[in-house]
Design a protein around this motif. Structure first.
Motif, PDB file in Angstrom:
ATOM      1  N   VAL A 183       0.818  -1.215   0.000  1.00  0.00           N
ATOM      2  CA  VAL A 183       0.000   0.000   0.000  1.00  0.00           C
ATOM      3  C   VAL A 183       0.850   1.263   0.000  1.00  0.00           C
ATOM      4  N   VAL A 184       1.948   1.287   0.721  1.00  0.00           N
ATOM      5  CA  VAL A 184       2.766   2.502   0.769  1.00  0.00           C
ATOM      6  C   VAL A 184       3.469   2.741  -0.562  1.00  0.00           C
ATOM      7  N   THR A 223       0.870   3.584  -3.359  1.00  0.00           N
ATOM      8  CA  THR A 223       0.246   4.900  -3.201  1.00  0.00           C
ATOM      9  C   THR A 223       1.241   6.002  -3.501  1.00  0.00           C
ATOM     10  N   ARG A 226      -7.963   2.658   1.297  1.00  0.00           N
ATOM     11  CA  ARG A 226      -6.541   2.564   0.974  1.00  0.00           C
ATOM     12  C   ARG A 226      -5.768   3.737   1.559  1.00  0.00           C
ATOM     13  N   ASP A 227      -6.371   4.917   1.548  1.00  0.00           N
ATOM     14  CA  ASP A 227      -5.683   6.093   2.064  1.00  0.00           C
ATOM     15  C   ASP A 227      -5.489   6.005   3.573  1.00  0.00           C
ATOM     16  N   PHE A 233      -2.700   3.608   4.018  1.00  0.00           N
ATOM     17  CA  PHE A 233      -1.432   4.263   3.672  1.00  0.00           C
ATOM     18  C   PHE A 233      -0.912   5.096   4.832  1.00  0.00           C
TER      19      PHE A 233
END
Length: 346
Positions: free
Chosen positions: A9-10, A13, A329-330, A333
């Motif tokens: 995810v990091v 993103t 997702r944010d 993140f």
């Protein structure tokens, strides 16, 4: 904190939001004369790439409240342009030789032209911020202007502390002095401000209490900076900066402060004498001697443990600032970022 593989995810993103920011930023870089002496230099650092961490944090901190990417893109561009401007000026002030794997701008073009380009980049950065404020209404715009003024003031004060300590060869610093400087120089503009502006943009609430987001940003930023100090000594070419550059420059990193505290008197005296010299007067043998001392006294490991503690605190603050929001997702993140900053290798 136990080492573990950070999920996708990091990096995913970061790649997405950094690419969107760079594309929007590139359209704002002037293509006019004088190119050779100004605008080619202005575009140099932004076009070298980078992680895009600060604009990505701002976009994610806005989207977690339901905003669209486009709503935060202008302020993300402002943050990235300002970041690149500070890098140009930092490299001059620190006498750094390398940035993102290439010679620093002042090494390529000389200090006067690089200084002028950095100043121009600073001024250029504020146009997208003005456009962003114009879309938000007067109350929210005034709040953002106030937060921007505080961020820039804190940044300048932090830089003054770091440069002043080196100029005066200040020795008696503790961890608390280091973290005061990091709060001002790194955390405010690096993490706290993007998190705060993301929240203001996402909620459209000019009266929003920013304290939870500022605390989260502080701990992520402090963990990031301490890890950066570590990578400066143990990083590979992927790090993108001069390895051992902090020793060459005499920076009062947490690692150096620990070493000064732990070294025996004879070693400490020699170290103080070395720090009093200008960079050009230090030899590679001097730098390697300091580096070996850091290994002997466990100064690097000490700093890494501190970074991991800061990351743990950031996870706690994430739960307070964002825990009530729906999973996304944010949100993931922002949560995983706390671990990523202390386990990254570049």
């Amino acid at each position: 904190m136990e080492s573990r593989e950070i999920g996708s995810v990091v990096p995913e993103t970061l790649r997405e939001y950094a690419a969107l920011t760079r594309s929007a930023l590139d359209r704002r870089l002037p293509s006019m004369e004088p190119r050779r002496y100004l605008y080619d230099l202005v575009a140099d650092y932004p076009r070298r790439g980078g992680k895009g961490l600060r604009p990505s944090l701002c976009i994610a901190a806005s989207r977690v409240f339901g905003a669209a990417v486009e709503e935060a893109l202008s302020v993300a561009v402002f943050i990235e342009l300002l970041h690149n401007a500070t890098l140009v000026l930092d490299d001059i002030q620190d006498e750094s030789e390398e940035r993102r794997g290439r010679p620093a701008l002042h090494v390529l073009h000389g200090v006067p032209l690089a200084l002028n380009a950095g100043t121009s980049l600073t001024l250029l950065s504020f146009l997208p911020l003005v456009e962003h404020c114009a879309r938000l209404g007067p109350q929210l715009a005034l709040r953002i202007v106030a937060e921007t003024e505080r961020m820039t003031r804190e940044l300048i004060e932090g830089q003054a502390l770091e440069l002043g300590w080196r100029r005066d060869n200040v020795i008696g610093l503790g961890d608390e002095d280091y973290f005061e400087m990091v709060l001002k120089k790194t955390c405010w503009y690096g993490m706290m401000y993007p998190a705060a502006l993301g929240a203001l943009t996402g909620t459209r609430n000019p009266g929003l209490d920013l304290a939870p987001f500022l605390r989260y940003g502080y701990f992520v930023g402090a963990a990031f900076q301490v890890r950066d100090d570590v990578l400066n000594l143990v990083g590979t070419e992927a790090y993108g900066k001069e390895i051992n550059g902090d020793i060459w420059e005499g920076k009062r990193s947490l690692i150096l402060i620990h070493l000064l505290r732990e070294a025996v008197p004879a070693e400490r005296d020699r170290l103080i004498a070395l720090l009093a010299l200008p960079r050009a007067a230090r030899s590679e043998a001097d730098v390697l001697w300091v580096r070996r001392l850091m290994d002997r006294y466990g100064s690097i490991e000490y700093a890494q443990r501190i970074a991991e503690g800061m990351a743990g605190a950031a996870l706690h603050e994430h739960s307070l600032a964002y825990g009530h929001l729906p999973e996304s997702r944010d949100k993931a993140f922002l949560r995983e970022l706390a671990s990523w900053v202390v386990l990254r290798t570049s």
